[in-house]
Design a protein around this motif. Sequence first.
Motif, mmCIF file in Angstrom:
data_model
loop_
_atom_site.group_PDB
_atom_site.id
_atom_site.type_symbol
_atom_site.label_atom_id
_atom_site.label_comp_id
_atom_site.label_asym_id
_atom_site.label_seq_id
_atom_site.Cartn_x
_atom_site.Cartn_y
_atom_site.Cartn_z
ATOM 1 N N THR A 1 31.302 10.656 -45.446
ATOM 2 C CA THR A 1 30.574 11.870 -45.831
ATOM 3 C C THR A 1 31.343 12.698 -46.858
ATOM 4 O OG1 THR A 1 31.468 13.027 -43.886
ATOM 5 C CG2 THR A 1 29.305 11.988 -43.645
ATOM 6 N N CYS A 2 32.656 12.701 -46.774
ATOM 7 C CA CYS A 2 33.446 13.454 -47.755
ATOM 8 C C CYS A 2 33.408 12.799 -49.128
ATOM 9 C CB CYS A 2 34.891 13.607 -47.284
ATOM 10 S SG CYS A 2 35.091 14.729 -45.888
ATOM 11 N N ARG B 1 19.592 10.285 -52.453
ATOM 12 C CA ARG B 1 19.701 11.296 -51.396
ATOM 13 C C ARG B 1 20.030 10.571 -50.095
ATOM 14 N NH1 ARG B 1 15.023 15.630 -50.444
ATOM 15 N NH2 ARG B 1 13.822 13.757 -49.946
ATOM 16 N N LEU B 2 21.177 10.922 -49.519
ATOM 17 C CA LEU B 2 21.647 10.264 -48.299
ATOM 18 C C LEU B 2 21.304 11.083 -47.066
ATOM 19 C CD1 LEU B 2 25.193 9.094 -49.496
ATOM 20 C CD2 LEU B 2 23.070 7.764 -49.440
ATOM 21 N N THR B 3 20.829 10.402 -46.035
ATOM 22 C CA THR B 3 20.575 10.994 -44.724
ATOM 23 C C THR B 3 21.486 10.284 -43.730
ATOM 24 O OG1 THR B 3 18.268 11.508 -45.250
ATOM 25 C CG2 THR B 3 18.869 11.397 -42.913
ATOM 26 N N TYR B 4 22.350 11.038 -43.079
ATOM 27 C CA TYR B 4 23.330 10.440 -42.173
ATOM 28 C C TYR B 4 22.863 10.514 -40.722
ATOM 29 C CZ TYR B 4 26.526 10.890 -46.154
ATOM 30 O OH TYR B 4 27.114 10.806 -47.387
ATOM 31 N N GLY C 1 29.074 12.786 -49.929
ATOM 32 C CA GLY C 1 28.299 14.018 -49.799
ATOM 33 C C GLY C 1 26.832 13.705 -49.592
ATOM 34 N N ASP C 2 25.972 14.397 -50.333
ATOM 35 C CA ASP C 2 24.529 14.171 -50.191
ATOM 36 C C ASP C 2 24.036 13.012 -51.049
ATOM 37 O OD1 ASP C 2 24.597 15.224 -52.743
ATOM 38 O OD2 ASP C 2 23.358 16.971 -52.297
ATOM 39 N N GLY C 3 24.931 12.400 -51.798
ATOM 40 C CA GLY C 3 24.565 11.255 -52.619
ATOM 41 C C GLY C 3 24.102 11.583 -54.022
ATOM 42 N N SER C 4 23.954 12.873 -54.337
ATOM 43 C CA SER C 4 23.377 13.264 -55.624
ATOM 44 C C SER C 4 24.196 12.776 -56.817
ATOM 45 C CB SER C 4 23.206 14.785 -55.690
ATOM 46 O OG SER C 4 24.445 15.446 -55.481
ATOM 47 N N THR D 1 16.078 5.332 -53.666
ATOM 48 C CA THR D 1 16.896 6.538 -53.807
ATOM 49 C C THR D 1 16.943 7.378 -52.539
ATOM 50 O OG1 THR D 1 14.997 7.741 -54.731
ATOM 51 C CG2 THR D 1 16.494 6.670 -56.299
ATOM 52 N N GLU D 2 16.139 7.041 -51.544
ATOM 53 C CA GLU D 2 16.175 7.705 -50.231
ATOM 54 C C GLU D 2 16.831 6.726 -49.267
ATOM 55 O OE1 GLU D 2 14.960 10.736 -49.248
ATOM 56 O OE2 GLU D 2 14.343 11.307 -51.275
#
Length: 202
Positions: A61-62, A73-76, A65-68, A47-48
């Motif tokens: 990214t649009c 949870r996404l880190t770009y 988003g943050d993946g929620s 999930t990370e």
Amino acid sequence: MKGMILAAGEGSRLRPLTLTRPKPMVPIGGKPLLEHTITWLRRYGVTEIGVNLHYKPDVITCYFGDGSAWGVRLTYSHESDILGTAGGVKALGSFFDETFIVVYGDVLTALDLDAIAAFHRERQAQATVVLYRVPNPWECGLVDIDGVGRIRRFVEKPPRDQVFTDLANAGVYVVEPGVLAHIPAGCFYDFGHDLFPRLLEQ
């Protein structure tokens, strides 16, 4: 485990599909390929997730988003210059503090990730490379293994008369954080062409 999806590629061979979106956002079954990959990782408790970006990054990214909305949870990581498969992972080096999975952004898979992770742990490997059999090995990165699955060499897209196997790199790896120390920072570096041969030499 954490995850890393390599999504910086332009996908020039898929034009015109990629004129308005990066390759991992090409739809398959009504959803972007990248969404299938994120859903697959989440199914196995990953999930990370880190995602590297370069070509038309806002499309990704649009959408995510943050993946929620997908339970992750996404880190770009934005790359002004393409850093290659290994270089892209190195750029997010501080994110990887445990065993992690790397998936190429153009891979669609239903692999049993639990089984792959268990294989990795049993072998006490620094890196595990998933392989598959291909009908056109001269177009792929080929991997030579011994009888117990230990890698002996990598050859990227050999000429037809130098093909020695039909086992190809599937673009899915399980990697230990210590491997990152072997990747130079801030420059183009590839897993199959640069990093894995270097590790074998050492």
